[in-house]
Design a protein around this motif. Structure first.
Motif, PDB file in Angstrom:
ATOM      1  N   SER A  17      29.731  27.440  49.297  1.00 58.02           N
ATOM      2  CA  SER A  17      30.375  28.151  48.202  1.00 58.02           C
ATOM      3  C   SER A  17      29.356  28.611  47.180  1.00 58.02           C
ATOM      4  N   LEU A  18      29.702  29.692  46.510  1.00 60.57           N
ATOM      5  CA  LEU A  18      28.943  30.184  45.364  1.00 60.57           C
ATOM      6  C   LEU A  18      29.930  30.714  44.337  1.00 60.57           C
ATOM      7  N   ARG A  19      29.510  30.689  43.093  1.00 54.62           N
ATOM      8  CA  ARG A  19      30.336  31.207  42.001  1.00 54.62           C
ATOM      9  C   ARG A  19      29.516  32.246  41.249  1.00 54.62           C
ATOM     10  N   LEU A  20      29.970  33.482  41.291  1.00 57.92           N
ATOM     11  CA  LEU A  20      29.308  34.556  40.566  1.00 57.92           C
ATOM     12  C   LEU A  20      30.001  34.761  39.223  1.00 57.92           C
ATOM     13  N   SER A  21      29.191  35.021  38.207  1.00 60.80           N
ATOM     14  CA  SER A  21      29.724  35.320  36.882  1.00 60.80           C
ATOM     15  C   SER A  21      29.197  36.661  36.407  1.00 60.80           C
ATOM     16  N   CYS A  22      29.991  37.312  35.603  1.00 56.98           N
ATOM     17  CA  CYS A  22      29.606  38.590  35.002  1.00 56.98           C
ATOM     18  C   CYS A  22      30.009  38.533  33.538  1.00 56.98           C
ATOM     19  N   VAL A  23      29.021  38.668  32.672  1.00 55.48           N
ATOM     20  CA  VAL A  23      29.279  38.647  31.237  1.00 55.48           C
ATOM     21  C   VAL A  23      29.171  40.063  30.699  1.00 55.48           C
ATOM     22  N   ALA A  24      30.138  40.448  29.887  1.00 55.17           N
ATOM     23  CA  ALA A  24      30.170  41.790  29.323  1.00 55.17           C
ATOM     24  C   ALA A  24      29.890  41.753  27.829  1.00 55.17           C
ATOM     25  N   THR A  25      29.133  42.747  27.370  1.00 51.63           N
ATOM     26  CA  THR A  25      28.942  42.891  25.937  1.00 51.63           C
ATOM     27  C   THR A  25      30.074  43.728  25.363  1.00 51.63           C
ATOM     28  N   GLY A  26      30.195  43.734  24.079  1.00 54.12           N
ATOM     29  CA  GLY A  26      31.201  44.581  23.454  1.00 54.12           C
ATOM     30  C   GLY A  26      32.471  43.830  23.127  1.00 54.12           C
ATOM     31  N   ARG A  27      33.305  44.477  22.311  1.00 53.93           N
ATOM     32  CA  ARG A  27      34.504  43.827  21.809  1.00 53.93           C
ATOM     33  C   ARG A  27      35.765  44.237  22.543  1.00 53.93           C
ATOM     34  N   THR A  28      35.645  45.156  23.499  1.00 53.41           N
ATOM     35  CA  THR A  28      36.841  45.717  24.122  1.00 53.41           C
ATOM     36  C   THR A  28      36.988  45.288  25.571  1.00 53.41           C
ATOM     37  N   PHE A  29      36.432  44.152  25.924  1.00 55.76           N
ATOM     38  CA  PHE A  29      36.447  43.699  27.319  1.00 55.76           C
ATOM     39  C   PHE A  29      37.859  43.646  27.875  1.00 55.76           C
ATOM     40  N   SER A  30      38.815  43.280  27.070  1.00 55.36           N
ATOM     41  CA  SER A  30      40.192  43.124  27.542  1.00 55.36           C
ATOM     42  C   SER A  30      40.840  44.456  27.920  1.00 55.36           C
ATOM     43  N   ARG A  31      40.198  45.577  27.600  1.00 58.95           N
ATOM     44  CA  ARG A  31      40.731  46.880  27.992  1.00 58.95           C
ATOM     45  C   ARG A  31      40.292  47.288  29.392  1.00 58.95           C
ATOM     46  N   TYR A  32      39.362  46.528  29.961  1.00 54.59           N
ATOM     47  CA  TYR A  32      38.748  46.928  31.217  1.00 54.59           C
ATOM     48  C   TYR A  32      39.375  46.244  32.420  1.00 54.59           C
ATOM     49  N   VAL A  33      39.710  47.051  33.413  1.00 57.15           N
ATOM     50  CA  VAL A  33      39.917  46.519  34.758  1.00 57.15           C
ATOM     51  C   VAL A  33      38.535  46.162  35.293  1.00 57.15           C
ATOM     52  N   MET A  34      38.427  44.986  35.909  1.00 56.05           N
ATOM     53  CA  MET A  34      37.135  44.519  36.398  1.00 56.05           C
ATOM     54  C   MET A  34      37.168  44.355  37.912  1.00 56.05           C
ATOM     55  N   GLY A  35      36.033  44.671  38.519  1.00 65.57           N
ATOM     56  CA  GLY A  35      35.957  44.550  39.968  1.00 65.57           C
ATOM     57  C   GLY A  35      34.624  43.989  40.418  1.00 65.57           C
ATOM     58  N   TRP A  36      34.608  43.495  41.633  1.00 64.15           N
ATOM     59  CA  TRP A  36      33.386  43.088  42.312  1.00 64.15           C
ATOM     60  C   TRP A  36      33.237  43.940  43.572  1.00 64.15           C
ATOM     61  N   PHE A  37      32.039  44.421  43.778  1.00 68.28           N
ATOM     62  CA  PHE A  37      31.695  45.181  44.966  1.00 68.28           C
ATOM     63  C   PHE A  37      30.445  44.551  45.575  1.00 68.28           C
ATOM     64  N   ARG A  38      30.157  44.924  46.812  1.00 70.37           N
ATOM     65  CA  ARG A  38      28.937  44.420  47.443  1.00 70.37           C
ATOM     66  C   ARG A  38      28.333  45.491  48.334  1.00 70.37           C
ATOM     67  N   GLN A  39      27.027  45.361  48.525  1.00 73.61           N
ATOM     68  CA  GLN A  39      26.320  46.311  49.375  1.00 73.61           C
ATOM     69  C   GLN A  39      25.294  45.579  50.199  1.00 73.61           C
ATOM     70  N   ALA A  40      25.465  45.640  51.497  1.00 73.59           N
ATOM     71  CA  ALA A  40      24.516  45.049  52.431  1.00 73.59           C
ATOM     72  C   ALA A  40      23.479  46.101  52.814  1.00 73.59           C
ATOM     73  N   PRO A  41      22.306  45.670  53.277  1.00 69.39           N
ATOM     74  CA  PRO A  41      21.263  46.634  53.657  1.00 69.39           C
ATOM     75  C   PRO A  41      21.767  47.625  54.707  1.00 69.39           C
ATOM     76  N   GLY A  42      21.538  48.904  54.448  1.00 71.57           N
ATOM     77  CA  GLY A  42      21.933  49.932  55.396  1.00 71.57           C
ATOM     78  C   GLY A  42      23.400  50.270  55.405  1.00 71.57           C
ATOM     79  N   LYS A  43      24.159  49.669  54.490  1.00 69.18           N
ATOM     80  CA  LYS A  43      25.600  49.922  54.451  1.00 69.18           C
ATOM     81  C   LYS A  43      26.003  50.476  53.099  1.00 69.18           C
ATOM     82  N   GLU A  44      27.175  51.087  53.056  1.00 63.53           N
ATOM     83  CA  GLU A  44      27.696  51.591  51.799  1.00 63.53           C
ATOM     84  C   GLU A  44      28.253  50.451  50.958  1.00 63.53           C
ATOM     85  N   ARG A  45      28.323  50.724  49.661  1.00 65.98           N
ATOM     86  CA  ARG A  45      28.918  49.743  48.756  1.00 65.98           C
ATOM     87  C   ARG A  45      30.403  49.611  49.090  1.00 65.98           C
ATOM     88  N   GLU A  46      30.885  48.368  49.156  1.00 62.83           N
ATOM     89  CA  GLU A  46      32.272  48.153  49.521  1.00 62.83           C
ATOM     90  C   GLU A  46      32.986  47.282  48.490  1.00 62.83           C
TER      91      GLU A  46
END
Length: 124
Positions: A17-46
């Motif tokens: 297991s691993l746990r990834l975190s993403c910290v955002a600056t700014g005061r309007t974080f709650s207005r944002y839809v957030m997503g995680w994407f990944r990109q393997a070598p030679g492949k498109e971002r998914e």
């Protein structure tokens, strides 16, 4: 605007297991839809996972359903991706992304804020 910084990547054996975190600056974080994407070598971002502004609605790629969980803490400007039962095919650079929307979106081109990425490597 918002700036996104990911952390938590690393090397793990298959099944781990691993746990990834993403910290955002700014005061309007709650207005944002957030997503995680990944990109393997030679492949498109998914798409991996996305979360509504309040955290009540989630969406997952079929390849990670039941193994990954996305969550957020708007008080701490943080979105997290808990990754369990990792497989070698999960190896990729993982990116946090955000966009101001009222609904969850799962296509990369709709997101206009991106982090720098964090490497996840799963050994067999």
């Amino acid at each position: 605007q918002v700036q996104l910084v990911e952390s938590g990547g690393g090397l793990v054996q298959a099944g781990g297991s691993l746990r990834l975190s993403c910290v955002a600056t700014g005061r309007t974080f709650s207005r944002y839809v957030m997503g995680w994407f990944r990109q393997a070598p030679g492949k498109e971002r998914e798409f991996v996972a996305a979360l509504s502004r309040g955290g009540g609605t989630t969406s997952y790629a079929d390849s990670v359903k039941g193994r990954f969980t996305i969550s957020r803490d708007n008080a701490k400007n943080t979105v997290t991706l808990q990754m369990n039962s990792l497989k070698p095919e999960d190896t990729a650079v993982y990116y946090c992304a955000g966009v101001i929307r009222t609904i969850v979106v799962i296509t990369a081109r709709e997101y206009n804020y991106w982090g720098q990425g964090t490497q996840v490597t799963v050994s067999s």
